[in-house]
Structures are given as structure tokens and as C-alpha cells.
Scaffold this motif. Structure first.
Motif, PDB file in Angstrom:
ATOM      1  N   ILE A  97       0.864  -1.187   0.000  1.00 27.54           N
ATOM      2  CA  ILE A  97       0.000   0.000   0.000  1.00 27.54           C
ATOM      3  C   ILE A  97       0.895   1.229   0.000  1.00 27.54           C
ATOM      4  N   THR A  98       0.583   2.163  -0.879  1.00 25.46           N
ATOM      5  CA  THR A  98       1.409   3.368  -0.980  1.00 25.46           C
ATOM      6  C   THR A  98       1.125   4.300   0.197  1.00 25.46           C
ATOM      7  N   GLU A  99       2.049   5.209   0.409  1.00 24.27           N
ATOM      8  CA  GLU A  99       1.881   6.216   1.457  1.00 24.27           C
ATOM      9  C   GLU A  99       0.647   7.062   1.190  1.00 24.27           C
ATOM     10  N   GLU A 100       0.422   7.355  -0.091  1.00 22.11           N
ATOM     11  CA  GLU A 100      -0.750   8.151  -0.485  1.00 22.11           C
ATOM     12  C   GLU A 100      -2.048   7.408  -0.139  1.00 22.11           C
ATOM     13  N   GLU A 101      -2.084   6.120  -0.412  1.00 22.65           N
ATOM     14  CA  GLU A 101      -3.273   5.318  -0.087  1.00 22.65           C
ATOM     15  C   GLU A 101      -3.501   5.246   1.414  1.00 22.65           C
ATOM     16  N   ALA A 102      -2.428   5.098   2.160  1.00 22.34           N
ATOM     17  CA  ALA A 102      -2.542   5.047   3.622  1.00 22.34           C
ATOM     18  C   ALA A 102      -3.067   6.373   4.161  1.00 22.34           C
ATOM     19  N   GLN A 103      -2.573   7.478   3.614  1.00 23.52           N
ATOM     20  CA  GLN A 103      -3.048   8.795   4.038  1.00 23.52           C
ATOM     21  C   GLN A 103      -4.511   8.998   3.667  1.00 23.52           C
ATOM     22  N   GLN A 104      -4.885   8.546   2.473  1.00 24.23           N
ATOM     23  CA  GLN A 104      -6.268   8.666   2.035  1.00 24.23           C
ATOM     24  C   GLN A 104      -7.190   7.868   2.969  1.00 24.23           C
ATOM     25  N   ALA A 105      -6.768   6.680   3.341  1.00 18.12           N
ATOM     26  CA  ALA A 105      -7.560   5.849   4.256  1.00 18.12           C
ATOM     27  C   ALA A 105      -7.690   6.531   5.617  1.00 18.12           C
ATOM     28  N   GLN A 106      -6.605   7.102   6.099  1.00 20.21           N
ATOM     29  CA  GLN A 106      -6.637   7.795   7.388  1.00 20.21           C
ATOM     30  C   GLN A 106      -7.568   9.007   7.336  1.00 20.21           C
ATOM     31  N   GLN A 107      -7.509   9.753   6.253  1.00 21.17           N
ATOM     32  CA  GLN A 107      -8.382  10.918   6.092  1.00 21.17           C
ATOM     33  C   GLN A 107      -9.848  10.494   6.029  1.00 21.17           C
ATOM     34  N   GLN A 108     -10.123   9.430   5.285  1.00 22.17           N
ATOM     35  CA  GLN A 108     -11.495   8.915   5.194  1.00 22.17           C
ATOM     36  C   GLN A 108     -11.984   8.485   6.574  1.00 22.17           C
ATOM     37  N   PHE A 109     -11.118   7.795   7.330  1.00 24.89           N
ATOM     38  CA  PHE A 109     -11.479   7.332   8.659  1.00 24.89           C
ATOM     39  C   PHE A 109     -11.802   8.522   9.564  1.00 24.89           C
ATOM     40  N   GLU A 110     -10.957   9.527   9.535  1.00 26.70           N
ATOM     41  CA  GLU A 110     -11.197  10.714  10.365  1.00 26.70           C
ATOM     42  C   GLU A 110     -12.490  11.407   9.963  1.00 26.70           C
ATOM     43  N   LEU A 111     -12.771  11.432   8.677  1.00 27.28           N
ATOM     44  CA  LEU A 111     -13.991  12.061   8.181  1.00 27.28           C
ATOM     45  C   LEU A 111     -15.228  11.313   8.679  1.00 27.28           C
ATOM     46  N   VAL A 112     -15.248   9.993   8.524  1.00 24.10           N
ATOM     47  CA  VAL A 112     -16.435   9.240   8.953  1.00 24.10           C
ATOM     48  C   VAL A 112     -16.586   9.262  10.466  1.00 24.10           C
ATOM     49  N   GLN A 113     -15.469   9.347  11.191  1.00 27.61           N
ATOM     50  CA  GLN A 113     -15.536   9.410  12.650  1.00 27.61           C
ATOM     51  C   GLN A 113     -16.206  10.693  13.131  1.00 27.61           C
ATOM     52  N   GLN A 114     -16.167  11.726  12.301  1.00 30.49           N
ATOM     53  CA  GLN A 114     -16.781  12.998  12.682  1.00 30.49           C
ATOM     54  C   GLN A 114     -18.300  12.967  12.539  1.00 30.49           C
ATOM     55  N   HIS A 115     -18.805  12.002  11.766  1.00 33.57           N
ATOM     56  CA  HIS A 115     -20.255  11.877  11.609  1.00 33.57           C
ATOM     57  C   HIS A 115     -20.781  11.084  12.803  1.00 33.57           C
ATOM     58  N   GLU A 116     -21.682  11.679  13.566  1.00 34.29           N
ATOM     59  CA  GLU A 116     -22.132  11.076  14.823  1.00 34.29           C
ATOM     60  C   GLU A 116     -22.702   9.670  14.646  1.00 34.29           C
ATOM     61  N   LEU A 117     -23.581   9.481  13.664  1.00 35.12           N
ATOM     62  CA  LEU A 117     -24.187   8.163  13.459  1.00 35.12           C
ATOM     63  C   LEU A 117     -23.143   7.114  13.090  1.00 35.12           C
ATOM     64  N   ILE A 118     -22.236   7.469  12.195  1.00 29.62           N
ATOM     65  CA  ILE A 118     -21.213   6.509  11.762  1.00 29.62           C
ATOM     66  C   ILE A 118     -20.282   6.188  12.923  1.00 29.62           C
ATOM     67  N   SER A 119     -19.932   7.174  13.687  1.00 30.92           N
ATOM     68  CA  SER A 119     -19.081   6.953  14.849  1.00 30.92           C
ATOM     69  C   SER A 119     -19.751   5.998  15.840  1.00 30.92           C
ATOM     70  N   LYS A 120     -21.036   6.212  16.085  1.00 28.39           N
ATOM     71  CA  LYS A 120     -21.780   5.317  16.980  1.00 28.39           C
ATOM     72  C   LYS A 120     -21.852   3.909  16.404  1.00 28.39           C
ATOM     73  N   LEU A 121     -22.046   3.807  15.091  1.00 31.09           N
ATOM     74  CA  LEU A 121     -22.096   2.510  14.442  1.00 31.09           C
ATOM     75  C   LEU A 121     -20.776   1.762  14.625  1.00 31.09           C
ATOM     76  N   MET A 122     -19.672   2.445  14.413  1.00 28.14           N
ATOM     77  CA  MET A 122     -18.360   1.800  14.547  1.00 28.14           C
ATOM     78  C   MET A 122     -18.119   1.343  15.985  1.00 28.14           C
ATOM     79  N   GLU A 123     -18.561   2.140  16.934  1.00 31.47           N
ATOM     80  CA  GLU A 123     -18.436   1.738  18.338  1.00 31.47           C
ATOM     81  C   GLU A 123     -19.291   0.503  18.618  1.00 31.47           C
ATOM     82  N   ALA A 124     -20.505   0.475  18.069  1.00 27.75           N
ATOM     83  CA  ALA A 124     -21.397  -0.672  18.260  1.00 27.75           C
ATOM     84  C   ALA A 124     -20.816  -1.918  17.589  1.00 27.75           C
TER      85      ALA A 124
END
Length: 117
Positions: free
Chosen positions: A61-88
Motif C-alpha cells: 500500500i502506498t503512502e498516499e493510499e494510507a493517508q487517504q484511508a486515514q483521512q477517510q477514517f477521520e472524516l467518517v468518525q466525525q459523523h455522529e451516526l457513523i461513529s456510533k455505528l463503529m463503536e457498536a
């Protein structure tokens, strides 16, 4: 002696009625009804799957792909419903892992635990 399959079906029913599962199911339904949340989660899961497939194929996996995945993760974590879903999902995953460990204990008595090998 009770039938193992009957007990497995009983466990399935117990899991389906658990607070952890019903909470997860409710969150899935809420996200499905929210176009933005659904699209965000679908995009995140698609990216996750693509990266996992690359890893399974032995592709680095390239550094760019890893960064993109991290950014996507941070973005979805900011959405309250998605964050709750991931915790569940995490809570239910822990339960399933614990149950798996419990039901494989008899095999460990015969073969030993993976840590002992």
C-alpha cells in the motif's frame, strides 16, 4: 445430552436479542435512511476493502493510499451516526470474539492454545 446445533441456534437468538445487536441494527437502519451518512460509510468501506484486497495479494500500500484511508477514517468518525455505528460494531466484535474463545476451550484442552504452539 443436548444437541450442539440446538444450543448454537439458542445462542444465535440470544445474540439477536442482545442490546449490542439491536443497537447495531438500529444504527444501520438510521444510516440507511440518511443519504449523506450512507454514502460516506459506503465510500469508506469500499476503500477499506480495496486496501485489504491489495494486502491479501501481497501488494504494498502506498503512502498516499494510507493517508487517504486515514483521512477517510477521520472524516467518517466525525459523523455522529457513523461513529456510533463503529463503536457498536466494536462492542459486538468483542462479544463474538469472547464467545469464540469460550466455545473453542475444549479444543484447547486437546491441542493447546495458539499461544502455546
Amino acid at each position: 445430552m443436548s444437541n450442539v446445533y440446538d444450543k448454537a441456534h439458542e445462542l444465535k437468538s440470544t445474540l439477536a436479542e442482545s442490546e449490542e445487536f439491536t443497537s447495531l441494527k438500529s444504527l444501520h437502519e438510521q444510516i440507511a435512511a440518511d443519504d449523506i451518512a450512507k454514502r460516506m460509510l459506503d465510500n469508506f468501506r469500499k476503500l477499506q476493502l480495496e486496501l485489504q484486497q491489495k494486502q491479501m495479494q501481497g501488494v504494498q500500500i502506498t503512502e498516499e493510499e494510507a493517508q487517504q484511508a486515514q483521512q477517510q477514517f477521520e472524516l467518517v468518525q466525525q459523523h455522529e451516526l457513523i461513529s456510533k455505528l463503529m463503536e457498536a460494531e466494536q462492542r459486538l466484535s468483542v462479544i463474538i470474539g469472547d464467545v469464540n474463545k469460550i466455545i473453542t476451550e475444549p479444543l484447547e484442552e486437546i491441542y493447546g492454545s495458539p499461544e502455546q504452539q
